[in-house]
Design a protein around this motif. Structure first.
Motif, PDB file in Angstrom:
ATOM      1  N   VAL A   1      17.038  -3.829  12.748  1.00  0.00           N
ATOM      2  CA  VAL A   1      15.725  -4.162  13.271  1.00  0.00           C
ATOM      3  C   VAL A   1      14.962  -4.905  12.183  1.00  0.00           C
ATOM      4  O   VAL A   1      15.268  -4.764  10.996  1.00  0.00           O
ATOM      5  N   GLY A   2      14.026  -5.708  12.593  1.00  0.00           N
ATOM      6  CA  GLY A   2      13.198  -6.400  11.627  1.00  0.00           C
ATOM      7  C   GLY A   2      12.032  -5.521  11.216  1.00  0.00           C
ATOM      8  O   GLY A   2      11.648  -4.615  11.939  1.00  0.00           O
ATOM      9  N   TYR A   3      11.503  -5.772  10.036  1.00  0.00           N
ATOM     10  CA  TYR A   3      10.294  -5.063   9.655  1.00  0.00           C
ATOM     11  C   TYR A   3       9.209  -6.093   9.342  1.00  0.00           C
ATOM     12  O   TYR A   3       9.508  -7.261   9.110  1.00  0.00           O
ATOM     13  N   GLY A   4       8.008  -5.669   9.325  1.00  0.00           N
ATOM     14  CA  GLY A   4       6.905  -6.592   9.077  1.00  0.00           C
ATOM     15  C   GLY A   4       5.921  -6.466  10.219  1.00  0.00           C
ATOM     16  O   GLY A   4       6.292  -6.165  11.343  1.00  0.00           O
ATOM     17  N   SER A   5       4.662  -6.702   9.931  1.00  0.00           N
ATOM     18  CA  SER A   5       3.640  -6.401  10.919  1.00  0.00           C
ATOM     19  C   SER A   5       3.478  -7.500  11.968  1.00  0.00           C
ATOM     20  O   SER A   5       3.156  -7.230  13.105  1.00  0.00           O
TER      21      SER A   5
ATOM     22  N   TYR B   1       7.739   2.130   8.723  1.00  0.00           N
ATOM     23  CA  TYR B   1       7.110   2.585   7.489  1.00  0.00           C
ATOM     24  C   TYR B   1       7.105   1.500   6.419  1.00  0.00           C
ATOM     25  O   TYR B   1       6.114   1.307   5.715  1.00  0.00           O
ATOM     26  N   VAL B   2       8.212   0.823   6.291  1.00  0.00           N
ATOM     27  CA  VAL B   2       8.286  -0.265   5.312  1.00  0.00           C
ATOM     28  C   VAL B   2       7.271  -1.345   5.653  1.00  0.00           C
ATOM     29  O   VAL B   2       6.579  -1.869   4.776  1.00  0.00           O
TER      30      VAL B   2
ATOM     31  N   VAL C   1       6.540   2.086  -6.357  1.00  0.00           N
ATOM     32  CA  VAL C   1       5.674   1.457  -7.336  1.00  0.00           C
ATOM     33  C   VAL C   1       5.646  -0.065  -7.206  1.00  0.00           C
ATOM     34  O   VAL C   1       4.697  -0.717  -7.588  1.00  0.00           O
ATOM     35  N   ASP C   2       6.688  -0.609  -6.636  1.00  0.00           N
ATOM     36  CA  ASP C   2       6.680  -2.046  -6.356  1.00  0.00           C
ATOM     37  C   ASP C   2       7.714  -2.335  -5.274  1.00  0.00           C
ATOM     38  O   ASP C   2       8.353  -1.425  -4.763  1.00  0.00           O
ATOM     39  N   LEU C   3       7.864  -3.579  -4.955  1.00  0.00           N
ATOM     40  CA  LEU C   3       8.744  -3.949  -3.851  1.00  0.00           C
ATOM     41  C   LEU C   3      10.167  -3.453  -4.066  1.00  0.00           C
ATOM     42  O   LEU C   3      10.777  -2.847  -3.181  1.00  0.00           O
TER      43      LEU C   3
ATOM     44  N   SER D   1      13.980   2.921   0.422  1.00  0.00           N
ATOM     45  CA  SER D   1      14.278   2.806   1.846  1.00  0.00           C
ATOM     46  C   SER D   1      15.770   2.886   2.100  1.00  0.00           C
ATOM     47  O   SER D   1      16.230   3.548   3.024  1.00  0.00           O
ATOM     48  N   VAL D   2      16.517   2.187   1.277  1.00  0.00           N
ATOM     49  CA  VAL D   2      17.946   2.134   1.529  1.00  0.00           C
ATOM     50  C   VAL D   2      18.564   3.505   1.282  1.00  0.00           C
ATOM     51  O   VAL D   2      19.431   3.958   2.037  1.00  0.00           O
TER      52      VAL D   2
END
Lengths: 340, 340
Positions: free
Chosen positions: B297-301, B332-333, B101-103, B110-111
């Motif tokens: 690993v890093g996430y982000g596009s 996914y994140v 629903v939010d960050l 995720s965790v």
DNA sequence: GCTGGCACTCGGTCCGCGCGAGTGCCAGGC
DNA sequence: GCCTGGCACTCGCGCGGACCGAGTGCCAGC
């Protein structure tokens, strides 16, 4: 009778000794270390009675005695004077919590502080949304059909939700909507928000109605979602010390229960402000907590607690000290939140 | 040579066997369980060489072999194919993360997901503020001399700070200020915000200057504070299982290091997106982590990671599986954050 | 009702032993 | 030249017995 009185003192001595040494305590050690004024043999008689009454027990035949949950309960109920914290400890609390920059920071510091003071696992609950009041409601357009609603409460919590609005919306309309909602909700307790929604929708200008309805619906959802109550946990490392002795098997289930949060939140739900609640061993309903004790209190200035905080540890814990620490931290957190 | 090739296969088999059984592995078991095509005696010779080269070691004379950090490193570097997750696992990820629903919710899920998939401790970093862009900057008057600044980023982070303003301020002025700041900052990367501040103050109308300066200063402070990077940790219960064997003494120091966050954040600082980093045992500088491995690993596009996530566990872990899980969750994140 | 004495119980620890997994080495075969 | 089967050796682990000592319950005496 002087009789009963001495037995109480014996029980108290057993608890204290066991808490500090973690060894089953025998009559001889008791007579040597505590000034009970009688011989070990007499103490043995008292211990036999205490055992029969269920306050203490022997792990095995030829060992000393260990308090039972009932024994701890009795001990806690008769804790006459809560020992006040030392000046140094008060200083530490102040130093630790001052300089906190926002709610997240306050609670993060509190949990670390509490864990450090008590050497137990500390838990701090975020202020319950429904008992907080609206400070501001912000709407940020994401696209013409999606708004970001940001709710800011007087306790410092900030919640955000994306609202899908049924009709395309322009900047002016959003501004109107914002003003309307803030006029209606600012200062209102969130718990009472649902009462206002109906009237608000009815009295809104027609072109705003669907928007008001959508945003209000999201707002109300926020109050029932599991994220309504959040928890910060700290000091789990404290479980991993003498704990092999304190918890049967591993303490894995305990850690799991803590991470689950639900269990703790349920316990917290009952706490009132300024009255410290102690829940000992089997008194806890959740199985993973039956070997643990939970000391908790609500924080917040009013008559209803904004949230709770406390510590979880083995039943063999320093109740007096932990009660004092929990109470002190709660008071301080209450002040900090009232200020901002 | 066929020689070297077989030795590699032997090493690989040792790692796999040890990871799954947690027992030092002997030549006979190896010959029986893996189709190496040679007799135990030959394997013994290979093992002797591998030991001399430092890839494996014996806990004691008459025991099987155990991989060293160097052995794991070699193994990981030669992990040819990362085994893709099963369809069921992909489904699970989707199901688990959708509906967030939010960050806060996304990262919390995720965790938990990561901890569950890998049976290790999972850590997820909040998107770094300085790499996020401003979505909106809100100002709420608390009194005539205090403003609440609320920063909303495109990654969903919301930060709030109280700003003490040097002069008494009225509602209109606040509105002006809000418009000014949003025009200037909206869409800008926070890391580049400091460049803009000077010009902004200069170009502002005189009566706004001190206000702009005060708010900007607070904004910049937010970027350097320790709260800049935040961490969510989950699955610590996973440490408390076979771990008595995995970690020397207790794992208390490890838990402490994790709670400290700084250590993990430093490790995370180096991760890039899409390239999984594995840090094994002694390769970790912090002492508490020398018996642990860290897969991150890093996430982000974009080309620069918004934040990192990973798992921490004993060096004896399923590297292939954990790498796959970490990568899948990060992807996914990344998607989820890009969407909102 | 308290005390000292005494016999008894029983868990923890230490010791010695046998077992078996695993190794290194060597001589022989493909 | 490399692989293989055989063999002697090592050493940790688990098991069982013996010892020790803390602690108890009970009893007779003050």
């Amino acid at each position: 009778m002087a009789h009963d009185d001495r037995r109480l003192r014996v029980l108290r001595a057993i608890v204290q000794d066991y808490v500090s040494t973690n060894d089953p305590v025998g009559s001889k050690a008791l007579a040597a270390r505590y000034d009970l004024g009688v011989s070990p043999a007499t103490i043995r008689n008292d211990m036999a009675v205490l055992e029969e009454e269920g306050y203490i027990t022997q792990p095995h035949t030829s060992a000393g005695r260990v308090p039972t949950d009932k024994g701890y309960r009795f001990f806690v109920d008769r804790l006459s004077a809560i020992k006040p914290l030392s000046a140094a400890e008060r200083k530490a609390i102040e130093k630790f919590l001052d300089g906190a920059v926002d709610l997240h920071d306050v609670l993060g510091r509190s949990v670390r502080l509490l864990a450090q003071l008590t050497r137990q696992v500390a838990v701090v609950q975020y202020p319950t949304l429904s008992r907080s009041a609206v400070r501001h409601l912000e709407l940020v357009p994401l696209s013409t059909s999606r708004l970001l609603m940001v709710l800011i409460t007087d306790t410092g919590r900030v919640e955000q939700r994306v609202v899908e609005v049924p009709v395309d919306t322009e900047a002016d309309t959003v501004a109107e909507l914002r003003t309307l909602l803030n006029t209606a909700f600012t200062g209102a307790k969130l718990g009472e928000a649902s009462d206002k929604v109906g009237d608000l929708v009815d009295s809104a200008a027609p072109h705003l109605r669907p928007l008001v309805a959508a945003v209000s619906a999201t707002l109300l959802e926020t109050l029932v979602e599991p994220s309504e109550d959040r928890l910060v946990i700290g000091g789990t490392a404290n479980l991993a010390q003498g704990s092999a002795l304190d918890f049967p098997g591993t303490f894995r289930p305990l850690l799991e229960a803590l991470e689950e949060q639900v269990v703790v939140l349920r316990l917290m739900a009952e706490v009132g402000p300024s009255t410290v609640t102690v829940s000992i061993g089997e008194e806890n309903e959740h199985e993973a907590l039956t070997a643990a004790s939970f000391v908790s209190v609500g924080y917040g200035s009013g008559d209803q607690a904004l949230g709770g905080l406390g510590v979880v540890g083995p039943t063999r814990m320093d109740y007096a000290g932990n009660i004092a620490a929990v109470r002190a931290v709660a008071r301080y957190v209450g002040h900090l939140l009232a200020e901002s």
